[in-house]
Write an enzyme that holds these catalytic residues in place. Structure first.
Site, short mmCIF file in Angstrom:
data_model
loop_
_atom_site.label_atom_id
_atom_site.label_comp_id
_atom_site.label_asym_id
_atom_site.label_seq_id
_atom_site.Cartn_x
_atom_site.Cartn_y
_atom_site.Cartn_z
N ARG A 90 0.83 -1.21 0.00
CA ARG A 90 0.00 0.00 0.00
C ARG A 90 0.86 1.26 0.00
O ARG A 90 0.47 2.28 -0.53
CB ARG A 90 -0.89 -0.03 1.24
CG ARG A 90 -2.15 0.76 1.13
CD ARG A 90 -2.96 0.78 2.42
NE ARG A 90 -3.01 -0.43 3.18
CZ ARG A 90 -3.93 -1.38 3.06
NH1 ARG A 90 -4.88 -1.27 2.16
NH2 ARG A 90 -3.89 -2.46 3.81
N TYR A 91 2.01 1.19 0.66
CA TYR A 91 2.92 2.34 0.77
C TYR A 91 4.24 1.94 0.11
O TYR A 91 4.65 0.78 0.20
CB TYR A 91 3.18 2.67 2.25
CG TYR A 91 1.95 2.82 3.09
CD1 TYR A 91 1.26 4.03 3.14
CD2 TYR A 91 1.45 1.75 3.84
CE1 TYR A 91 0.13 4.16 3.93
CE2 TYR A 91 0.32 1.88 4.62
CZ TYR A 91 -0.34 3.09 4.67
OH TYR A 91 -1.47 3.22 5.44
N ARG A 94 6.98 -0.08 2.40
CA ARG A 94 6.69 -1.23 3.24
C ARG A 94 5.63 -2.13 2.62
O ARG A 94 4.76 -1.65 1.89
CB ARG A 94 6.28 -0.81 4.65
CG ARG A 94 5.15 0.19 4.72
CD ARG A 94 5.28 0.99 6.03
NE ARG A 94 4.20 1.90 6.28
CZ ARG A 94 4.18 3.17 5.82
NH1 ARG A 94 5.15 3.63 5.05
NH2 ARG A 94 3.17 3.96 6.12
N CYS A 103 -5.88 -17.27 14.49
CA CYS A 103 -5.49 -16.48 15.66
C CYS A 103 -5.70 -17.34 16.91
O CYS A 103 -6.46 -18.32 16.88
CB CYS A 103 -6.38 -15.24 15.79
SG CYS A 103 -6.19 -14.10 14.43
N CYS A 107 -11.41 -12.01 17.96
CA CYS A 107 -12.02 -10.79 18.47
C CYS A 107 -13.30 -10.54 17.68
O CYS A 107 -13.30 -10.63 16.45
CB CYS A 107 -11.07 -9.62 18.28
SG CYS A 107 -9.38 -10.00 18.81
N CYS A 110 -13.09 -7.95 14.77
CA CYS A 110 -11.92 -8.08 13.89
C CYS A 110 -12.14 -7.44 12.51
O CYS A 110 -13.17 -7.68 11.87
CB CYS A 110 -11.59 -9.55 13.70
SG CYS A 110 -10.22 -9.82 12.56
N ARG A 112 -10.49 -8.16 9.89
CA ARG A 112 -10.34 -9.18 8.84
C ARG A 112 -11.22 -10.39 9.14
O ARG A 112 -10.88 -11.51 8.81
CB ARG A 112 -8.86 -9.60 8.74
CG ARG A 112 -7.93 -8.52 8.26
CD ARG A 112 -6.70 -9.06 7.52
NE ARG A 112 -5.92 -7.95 7.03
CZ ARG A 112 -4.80 -7.49 7.60
NH1 ARG A 112 -4.29 -8.10 8.65
NH2 ARG A 112 -4.16 -6.45 7.10
N ASP A 272 -12.83 -0.19 12.22
CA ASP A 272 -13.02 -0.31 10.77
C ASP A 272 -14.45 -0.73 10.45
O ASP A 272 -15.17 -1.27 11.30
CB ASP A 272 -12.04 -1.34 10.21
CG ASP A 272 -10.61 -0.84 10.28
OD1 ASP A 272 -10.37 0.31 9.89
OD2 ASP A 272 -9.73 -1.61 10.74
N ASP A 309 -8.18 3.95 9.25
CA ASP A 309 -7.78 3.31 8.00
C ASP A 309 -8.86 3.67 6.98
O ASP A 309 -10.02 3.28 7.13
CB ASP A 309 -7.71 1.79 8.18
CG ASP A 309 -6.39 1.24 7.71
OD1 ASP A 309 -6.03 1.54 6.56
OD2 ASP A 309 -5.73 0.54 8.49
N LYS A 316 -3.73 4.85 6.03
CA LYS A 316 -4.14 5.36 7.34
C LYS A 316 -3.99 6.88 7.40
O LYS A 316 -3.09 7.43 6.77
CB LYS A 316 -3.25 4.77 8.43
CG LYS A 316 -3.47 3.30 8.69
CD LYS A 316 -2.64 2.86 9.87
CE LYS A 316 -2.90 1.40 10.19
NZ LYS A 316 -2.51 0.49 9.10
S1 SF4 Z 1 -8.24 -8.50 15.58
FE1 SF4 Z 1 -8.58 -10.20 14.13
S2 SF4 Z 1 -6.54 -10.70 13.36
FE2 SF4 Z 1 -6.26 -9.54 15.27
S3 SF4 Z 1 -6.15 -11.11 16.90
FE3 SF4 Z 1 -8.26 -10.43 16.78
S4 SF4 Z 1 -9.22 -11.93 15.41
FE4 SF4 Z 1 -7.02 -12.11 15.09
#
Ligand code: SF4
Length: 358
Positions: A90-91, A94, A103, A107, A110, A112, A272, A309, A316
């Site tokens: 994206r940049y 990097r 994971c 979460c 999340c 993603r 997000d 983002d 960002k």
């Molecule tokens: S935010 Fe998403 S990618 Fe990060 S630890 Fe939690 S579930 Fe995993």
């Protein structure tokens, strides 16, 4: 303390982290999004508190199935910026490499969430080699960010292979690993893992994700110390979450806990636009107000940057409050941490204009 990871609605109910009357609701959400809670984090839950900020982050909620029209499967636009599988460029200086899609914990907010979960594949050998080739071919790439999922769920042996592959590229100077493992499973952040992350002549950065000071237990702080002892620089990542950390006292405690654990507060992310996460988001106006309150109370060392983002892969942007603006007569007005404005004369005149010093 539980000695196994919780991965299903039944597990959550049996562990007392959700009432049995919720099982149908939990099952409906679990059919879309993975569940994962480690013993270390489950031990922090105060099950007598229905709005416990640790439990809320990991126990499914029926609102996850409500999709706001602005939400998208790929909220930060990774796909549009991905020249080879698993790599996002994206940049100019990097790249980000998604090594795994699993994971230790899942979460509920999340960003993603449509891409992570058990059964989602790790980058295969040929795909990883293609990513390394891409980085080697572009001398402008200074930093490689390893992410996922959580790349520290890999074995120390595999982590060492990844480190070695990128450390062998002269123009790559920084390896940055994004992880929740130091708080989710601190016992897995061993000395061997810490060693696997570092390479002679390169800078290793570990970005530790935590959202509440209670996550930074003595075990988590020890994990951070092991990483620092092997030479890693530690920075933090936090998501601003309604009902978890959207008040000044909680954020102050968290940012101080990071510094005490040798982790420099880095980003406070605005939530997000991931599917089914509207109930987590806090308004930008409230986020800016919180940043003003933090500035008045926290050492600069403990201040994060409030970041958004931009949807669509545009990168960002810091969205914190402004501390300086131009008044009507062109004079600068600067706000102090208590909220009072002061005029500032931004004088750069020729030497003859300056007041002579006696
Ligand atoms: S935010 Fe998403 S990618 Fe990060 S630890 Fe939690 S579930 Fe995993």
């Amino acid at each position: 303390m539980l000695n196994r990871r919780l991965t299903s609605p039944k597990d959550l109910v049996e562990a007392g982290l959700a009432g049995p009357e919720r099982i149908q609701q939990l099952e409906a959400v679990a059919s879309h999004y993975a569940i994962g809670l480690t013993p270390a984090l489950a031990a922090l839950v105060r099950s007598e508190d229905p709005s416990d900020p640790i439990a809320r982050q990991f126990a499914p909620d029926a609102r996850e199935l409500i999709r706001d029209p602005a939400e998208r499967d790929d909220p930060i636009g990774d796909d549009a910026m991905s020249p080879v599988k698993g790599l996002v460029h994206r940049y100019p200086d990097r790249v980000l490499i998604k090594l795994v899609a699993v994971c230790a914990v899942y979460c509920r907010f999340c960003f993603r969430r449509e891409r992570v979960g058990p059964g989602s594949g790790a980058l295969g050998g040929a795909e990883f080699a293609a990513a390394v080739d891409y980085v080697r071919a572009d001398e402008g790439i200074w930093e490689v960010i390893l992410t996922g999922g959580d790349p520290l769920t890999l074995s120390p042996r595999r982590i060492a292979e990844v480190t070695k592959a990128f450390a062998a590229i002269d123009h790559v100077k920084v390896l940055r690993w994004h992880t929740r493992l130091p708080v989710a499973a601190p016992e897995q952040v061993t000395k061997a893992m810490a060693r696997a992350l570092v390479a002679e002549g390169k800078t290793t950065v570990v970005a530790v994700h935590a959202n509440h000071a209670r996550e930074l237990t003595e075990g988590a702080r020890s994990a951070c110390r092991r990483l620092a002892a092997e030479g890693a620089m530690l920075v933090s990542q936090t998501v601003l979450l309604k009902g978890v950390n959207d008040d000044p006292e909680t954020l102050i405690d968290l940012m101080r806990a990071f510094v005490e654990a040798r982790v420099k507060p880095y980003y406070l992310h605005h939530g997000d636009l991931a599917p089914g996460t509207a109930h987590w988001r806090v308004s930008i106006a409230r986020g800016q107000e919180l940043m003003r309150l933090l500035r008045a109370r926290l050492s600069g060392l403990a201040m994060p940057t409030y970041m958004l983002d931009i949807p669509g892969g545009h990168g960002k942007a810091p969205i914190g409050p402004q501390w300086i603006h131009c008044g009507e007569d062109g004079e600068h007005l600067v706000t102090d941490p208590r909220g009072n404005e002061h005029a500032y004369a931004d004088r750069l005149g020729a030497d003859s204009e300056r007041v002579a010093q006696p």
